[in-house]
Design an enzyme around this catalytic site. Structure first.
Site, PDB file in Angstrom:
ATOM      1  N   ARG A 136      13.877  42.321  14.841  1.00 34.36           N
ATOM      2  CA  ARG A 136      12.571  41.442  14.113  1.00 34.36           C
ATOM      3  C   ARG A 136      11.728  40.305  14.123  1.00 34.36           C
ATOM      4  O   ARG A 136      12.381  39.377  14.426  1.00 34.36           O
ATOM      5  CB  ARG A 136      13.199  41.172  12.820  1.00 34.36           C
ATOM      6  CG  ARG A 136      14.252  42.305  12.186  1.00 34.36           C
ATOM      7  CD  ARG A 136      13.918  43.717  11.696  1.00 34.36           C
ATOM      8  NE  ARG A 136      14.938  44.493  11.530  1.00 34.36           N
ATOM      9  CZ  ARG A 136      14.616  45.336   9.813  1.00 34.36           C
ATOM     10  NH1 ARG A 136      13.667  45.300   9.481  1.00 34.36           N
ATOM     11  NH2 ARG A 136      15.043  46.467  10.250  1.00 34.36           N
ATOM     12  N   PRO A 179      23.350  38.830  -8.049  1.00 29.49           N
ATOM     13  CA  PRO A 179      24.755  39.885  -7.423  1.00 29.49           C
ATOM     14  C   PRO A 179      24.733  39.555  -5.723  1.00 29.49           C
ATOM     15  O   PRO A 179      23.412  40.266  -4.904  1.00 29.49           O
ATOM     16  CB  PRO A 179      25.539  40.589  -8.095  1.00 29.49           C
ATOM     17  CG  PRO A 179      24.710  40.490  -9.623  1.00 29.49           C
ATOM     18  CD  PRO A 179      23.369  40.027  -9.411  1.00 29.49           C
ATOM     19  N   GLU A 180      25.427  39.259  -5.085  1.00 28.48           N
ATOM     20  CA  GLU A 180      24.581  39.115  -2.926  1.00 28.48           C
ATOM     21  C   GLU A 180      26.550  40.043  -3.159  1.00 28.48           C
ATOM     22  O   GLU A 180      27.495  40.358  -3.460  1.00 28.48           O
ATOM     23  CB  GLU A 180      24.536  37.845  -2.418  1.00 28.48           C
ATOM     24  CG  GLU A 180      23.568  36.975  -3.217  1.00 28.48           C
ATOM     25  CD  GLU A 180      22.879  36.164  -2.347  1.00 28.48           C
ATOM     26  OE1 GLU A 180      23.322  36.169  -0.971  1.00 28.48           O
ATOM     27  OE2 GLU A 180      23.222  35.219  -3.198  1.00 28.48           O
ATOM     28  N   ARG A 191      10.928  33.468  -1.620  1.00 25.93           N
ATOM     29  CA  ARG A 191      12.081  33.172  -2.662  1.00 25.93           C
ATOM     30  C   ARG A 191      12.312  32.357  -2.541  1.00 25.93           C
ATOM     31  O   ARG A 191      11.965  31.428  -1.611  1.00 25.93           O
ATOM     32  CB  ARG A 191      13.318  33.235  -1.509  1.00 25.93           C
ATOM     33  CG  ARG A 191      13.400  35.457  -1.606  1.00 25.93           C
ATOM     34  CD  ARG A 191      14.519  35.836  -0.233  1.00 25.93           C
ATOM     35  NE  ARG A 191      14.510  37.258  -0.777  1.00 25.93           N
ATOM     36  CZ  ARG A 191      15.461  37.883  -1.302  1.00 25.93           C
ATOM     37  NH1 ARG A 191      16.296  37.382  -2.237  1.00 25.93           N
ATOM     38  NH2 ARG A 191      15.211  39.234  -0.883  1.00 25.93           N
ATOM     39  N   HIS A 231      24.992  44.442 -24.037  1.00 26.32           N
ATOM     40  CA  HIS A 231      24.278  44.650 -22.587  1.00 26.32           C
ATOM     41  C   HIS A 231      24.605  45.255 -21.701  1.00 26.32           C
ATOM     42  O   HIS A 231      25.111  45.448 -20.562  1.00 26.32           O
ATOM     43  CB  HIS A 231      23.886  42.810 -21.876  1.00 26.32           C
ATOM     44  CG  HIS A 231      23.216  42.169 -22.704  1.00 26.32           C
ATOM     45  ND1 HIS A 231      23.462  41.613 -22.670  1.00 26.32           N
ATOM     46  CD2 HIS A 231      21.753  42.246 -22.967  1.00 26.32           C
ATOM     47  CE1 HIS A 231      21.982  40.189 -23.037  1.00 26.32           C
ATOM     48  NE2 HIS A 231      21.464  41.667 -23.784  1.00 26.32           N
ATOM     49  N   LYS A 286      25.078  45.294  -1.164  1.00 26.34           N
ATOM     50  CA  LYS A 286      25.035  44.894  -2.035  1.00 26.34           C
ATOM     51  C   LYS A 286      25.225  46.813  -3.573  1.00 26.34           C
ATOM     52  O   LYS A 286      24.861  46.477  -4.104  1.00 26.34           O
ATOM     53  CB  LYS A 286      23.394  44.785  -3.035  1.00 26.34           C
ATOM     54  CG  LYS A 286      23.617  43.422  -2.250  1.00 26.34           C
ATOM     55  CD  LYS A 286      22.342  42.569  -2.508  1.00 26.34           C
ATOM     56  CE  LYS A 286      21.392  42.176  -2.099  1.00 26.34           C
ATOM     57  NZ  LYS A 286      20.202  40.821  -2.911  1.00 26.34           N
ATOM     58  N   ARG A 306      19.129  42.358 -17.571  1.00 27.73           N
ATOM     59  CA  ARG A 306      17.822  42.649 -17.046  1.00 27.73           C
ATOM     60  C   ARG A 306      16.922  43.970 -16.993  1.00 27.73           C
ATOM     61  O   ARG A 306      16.049  44.712 -16.687  1.00 27.73           O
ATOM     62  CB  ARG A 306      17.125  41.657 -16.251  1.00 27.73           C
ATOM     63  CG  ARG A 306      17.243  40.791 -16.787  1.00 27.73           C
ATOM     64  CD  ARG A 306      16.604  39.212 -15.689  1.00 27.73           C
ATOM     65  NE  ARG A 306      15.451  39.607 -15.348  1.00 27.73           N
ATOM     66  CZ  ARG A 306      14.962  39.205 -14.440  1.00 27.73           C
ATOM     67  NH1 ARG A 306      14.782  37.823 -13.315  1.00 27.73           N
ATOM     68  NH2 ARG A 306      13.321  39.655 -14.299  1.00 27.73           N
TER      69      ARG A 306
END
Length: 261
Positions: A151, A2-3, A249, A92, A59, A111
């Site tokens: 950054r 999920p984003e 990733r 679940h 999120k 999970r």
């Protein structure tokens, strides 16, 4: 995983299913998804209260009650489902919130990599979110440029760093960079003013479309629609897509549309 668009969809589920409804009962079927609170304390804090208007930051989903706030993070496989108390329970379904009017809200997660937290007051909420950067859907252009200029590291790494910008994950970052024609391994501080403008605009357009769809849609005209093909090709120019790993990733980009800077 999920984003931001998925979590915004869960916020809408929570709002339509639960806002204004009394929490009649909290059933914890798997305490492994609870963080910093046990079953009894969660029940004591929430039962009899009424869900208010939920909020989302990155999120994270915040379920307000006028007192304690239930904070949810969906990890890789979590979701929020609205149904009825008499619906069969699935394997679940970890926590069930039975509401007034016979509705039931379910936190479902295979999970169990994240889960539920209980924030007793606003200082607790701030503590949970203190390491989160500005929300990617709400950030303005000046804030966005400040994030990039402050950054070190590759663009892909900065975009998916929740402490820099909250809400973007792997699919969104690759899609946004492809639309902006920027390689994921470009240095975040090395972009020109035009590059930053193009990247911000691409992020805004991609997020708006994704939020409307409730996910990062695997459309034929999107990079996301081809990244898992057996012979993945760019939907814009037909060039074979490249794959690599960046920051742990899986990363996909087009060497023709996203050349070296």
């Amino acid at each position: 995983m999920p984003e931001l668009p998925d979590v915004e969809g869960f916020r809408q589920v929570l709002e339509s299913c639960a806002t204004g409804r009394v929490i009649r009962r909290v059933d914890v079927r798997d305490a492994g998804v609870l963080h910093g609170v046990d079953t009894r304390r969660l029940q004591d804090a929430l039962e009899g209260r009424r869900f208010g208007t939920p909020e989302r930051h990155g999120k994270w989903l915040l379920a307000r009650t006028g007192g304690p706030t239930l904070a949810l993070h969906f990890g890789m496989t979590g979701r929020l489902v609205c149904g009825h108390a008499e619906d069969p329970v699935e394997a679940h379904d970890r926590v069930l919130f039975t509401l007034g009017g016979g509705r039931q809200l379910r936190f479902r997660d295979q999970r169990k990599l994240q889960g539920l937290w209980l924030a007793h007051d606003e200082s607790d909420v701030e503590g949970l979110l203190r390491r989160q950067g500005p929300d990617a859907l709400e950030v303005d252009r000046a804030q966005f440029e400040e994030v990039l200029s402050s950054r070190r590291g590759h663009l892909k790494t900065v975009l998916t760093d929740q402490s820099a910008l909250a809400g973007l994950g792997n699919l969104l970052a690759d899609e946004i960079l492809w639309r902006a024609r920027l390689r994921p391994d470009r240095g975040a501080r090395d972009l020109s003013r035009e590059d930053r403008r193009r990247l911000y605009d691409a992020m805004r357009r991609t997020l708006r479309s994704s939020v409307s769809a409730g996910c990062v849609p695997p459309r034929d005209s999107w990079l996301t629609g081809h990244r898992d093909d057996r012979d993945p090709r760019c939907p814009r120019c037909g060039t074979g897509l490249r794959r690599s790993r960046m920051g742990g990733r899986g990363t996909v980009w087009c060497p023709q549309c996203q050349p070296d800077g």
